[in-house]
Design a protein around this motif. Structure first.
Motif, PDB file in Angstrom:
ATOM      1  N   LEU A  14     -11.480   6.316  10.841  1.00 36.80           N
ATOM      2  CA  LEU A  14     -10.254   6.788  10.208  1.00 36.80           C
ATOM      3  C   LEU A  14      -9.372   5.569   9.961  1.00 36.80           C
ATOM      4  O   LEU A  14      -9.125   4.782  10.881  1.00 36.80           O
ATOM      5  CB  LEU A  14      -9.552   7.774  11.146  1.00 36.80           C
ATOM      6  N   MET A  15      -8.880   5.387   8.716  1.00 35.97           N
ATOM      7  CA  MET A  15      -8.166   4.131   8.459  1.00 35.97           C
ATOM      8  C   MET A  15      -6.934   4.242   7.562  1.00 35.97           C
ATOM      9  O   MET A  15      -6.187   3.286   7.439  1.00 35.97           O
ATOM     10  CB  MET A  15      -9.134   3.092   7.872  1.00 35.97           C
ATOM     11  N   LEU A  16      -6.685   5.395   6.948  1.00 37.00           N
ATOM     12  CA  LEU A  16      -5.555   5.494   6.030  1.00 37.00           C
ATOM     13  C   LEU A  16      -5.056   6.931   5.969  1.00 37.00           C
ATOM     14  O   LEU A  16      -5.830   7.875   6.100  1.00 37.00           O
ATOM     15  CB  LEU A  16      -5.991   5.025   4.632  1.00 37.00           C
ATOM     16  N   ARG A  17      -3.717   7.075   5.778  1.00 43.09           N
ATOM     17  CA  ARG A  17      -3.132   8.431   5.657  1.00 43.09           C
ATOM     18  C   ARG A  17      -2.108   8.423   4.526  1.00 43.09           C
ATOM     19  O   ARG A  17      -1.272   7.536   4.440  1.00 43.09           O
ATOM     20  CB  ARG A  17      -2.442   8.833   6.963  1.00 43.09           C
ATOM     21  N   TRP A  18      -2.198   9.456   3.680  1.00 41.50           N
ATOM     22  CA  TRP A  18      -1.219   9.632   2.618  1.00 41.50           C
ATOM     23  C   TRP A  18      -0.280  10.788   2.980  1.00 41.50           C
ATOM     24  O   TRP A  18      -0.676  11.719   3.693  1.00 41.50           O
ATOM     25  CB  TRP A  18      -1.904   9.931   1.294  1.00 41.50           C
TER      26      TRP A  18
ATOM     27  N   ASN B 232       0.844  -1.190   0.000  1.00 45.11           N
ATOM     28  CA  ASN B 232       0.000   0.000   0.000  1.00 45.11           C
ATOM     29  C   ASN B 232       0.877   1.237   0.000  1.00 45.11           C
ATOM     30  O   ASN B 232       1.918   1.277   0.645  1.00 45.11           O
ATOM     31  CB  ASN B 232      -0.887  -0.002   1.238  1.00 45.11           C
ATOM     32  N   TYR B 233       0.422   2.240  -0.680  1.00 44.35           N
ATOM     33  CA  TYR B 233       1.162   3.492  -0.690  1.00 44.35           C
ATOM     34  C   TYR B 233       0.877   4.289   0.570  1.00 44.35           C
ATOM     35  O   TYR B 233       1.784   4.774   1.238  1.00 44.35           O
ATOM     36  CB  TYR B 233       0.773   4.303  -1.930  1.00 44.35           C
ATOM     37  N   GLY B 234      -0.389   4.421   0.919  1.00 40.52           N
ATOM     38  CA  GLY B 234      -0.752   5.135   2.140  1.00 40.52           C
ATOM     39  C   GLY B 234      -0.410   4.324   3.378  1.00 40.52           C
ATOM     40  O   GLY B 234      -0.226   3.108   3.325  1.00 40.52           O
TER      41      GLY B 234
ATOM     42  N   HIS C 161      -1.138  16.546   4.734  1.00 40.07           N
ATOM     43  CA  HIS C 161      -1.525  15.146   4.632  1.00 40.07           C
ATOM     44  C   HIS C 161      -2.970  15.040   4.141  1.00 40.07           C
ATOM     45  O   HIS C 161      -3.763  15.968   4.266  1.00 40.07           O
ATOM     46  CB  HIS C 161      -1.434  14.456   5.998  1.00 40.07           C
ATOM     47  N   VAL C 162      -3.291  13.872   3.600  1.00 33.77           N
ATOM     48  CA  VAL C 162      -4.677  13.538   3.274  1.00 33.77           C
ATOM     49  C   VAL C 162      -5.006  12.224   3.978  1.00 33.77           C
ATOM     50  O   VAL C 162      -4.242  11.262   3.894  1.00 33.77           O
ATOM     51  CB  VAL C 162      -4.899  13.390   1.748  1.00 33.77           C
TER      52      VAL C 162
END
Length: 221
Positions: free
Chosen positions: A187-191, A63-65, A177-178
């Motif tokens: 809330l489950m992912l951060r880029w 995964n990227y994020g 950040h996004v």
């Protein structure tokens, strides 16, 4: 004299007492089976999307994020630009892209807002399943040009301490950040700031595909 076979009397079983003894009231499962079925159908797509990311990722795929431990939003005093109250519950059932920054929206903030807008557009026909939320961490006025450019984004003011607690930034600046909130409000992912658009697109596409059979139950009058 013909002898009759001896028949043992069968014990009488009280269905009500049997149900109570088993721990379930009589008729409970029958009465609520439709409700349980609906809950299972609605939750299953989101569970599937998590399994696709956490438990059974395809071989060689990363995964990227940054995956986060899913957590619901804590109580927060949210309000729109005109002072009305706002709740994240109003976005339930949607995947929500989130940015956080002050109202002056410096370069990193503008980059995050642009990323959210473009990512939603790149989902194509799935874009109606994606919302955008800007958590504004102060009372600074927003420029009219900015609001027009990112029309469709939910502009919501919130205390910066609440944002840091929710986004788990651990004292760092959340600007740039996004984040991603799932349809159940977790809330489950951060880029990262200035992410690679195509890699963000792949992350989001996987989640949308895994949850593509999300069932919406609408009231029809």
């Amino acid at each position: 004299m013909n002898s009759q076979p001896h028949m043992n009397p069968q014990p009488h079983i009280d269905p009500h007492r049997s149900a109570v003894a088993s721990g379930a009231p009589a008729g409970h499962w029958k009465r609520y089976r439709i409700l349980y079925a609906v809950i299972a159908v609605c939750v299953a797509p989101v569970v599937a999307s998590y399994l696709a990311f956490y438990a059974f990722p395809p071989s060689g795929r990363t995964n990227y994020g940054t995956l986060l431990t899913p957590q619901p939003a804590p109580p927060m005093a949210l309000k729109t630009l005109d002072g009305r109250s706002f709740t994240l519950d109003s976005l339930a059932g949607k995947w929500v892209l989130v940015a956080a920054a002050g109202g002056d929206c410096r370069e990193s903030c503008a980059s995050a807002l642009l990323q959210m807008r473009q990512q939603r557009l790149m989902t194509g026909k799935e874009r109606d399943r994606v919302e955008r939320l800007w958590l504004i961490t102060d009372e600074a006025p927003l420029s009219t040009v900015l609001m027009r450019e990112y029309e469709g984004t939910h502009f919501v003011r919130v205390h910066v301490e609440d944002v840091r607690a929710f986004l788990a930034t651990e004292g760092t600046n959340p600007e740039g950040h996004v984040w991603l909130i799932d349809p159940m409000g977790n809330l489950m992912l951060r880029w990262p700031p200035d992410p690679e658009p195509q890699r963000v697109k792949k992350d989001l596409a996987r989640l949308l595909t895994a949850s593509s059979h999300w069932v919406r139950i609408e009231r029809k009058d």
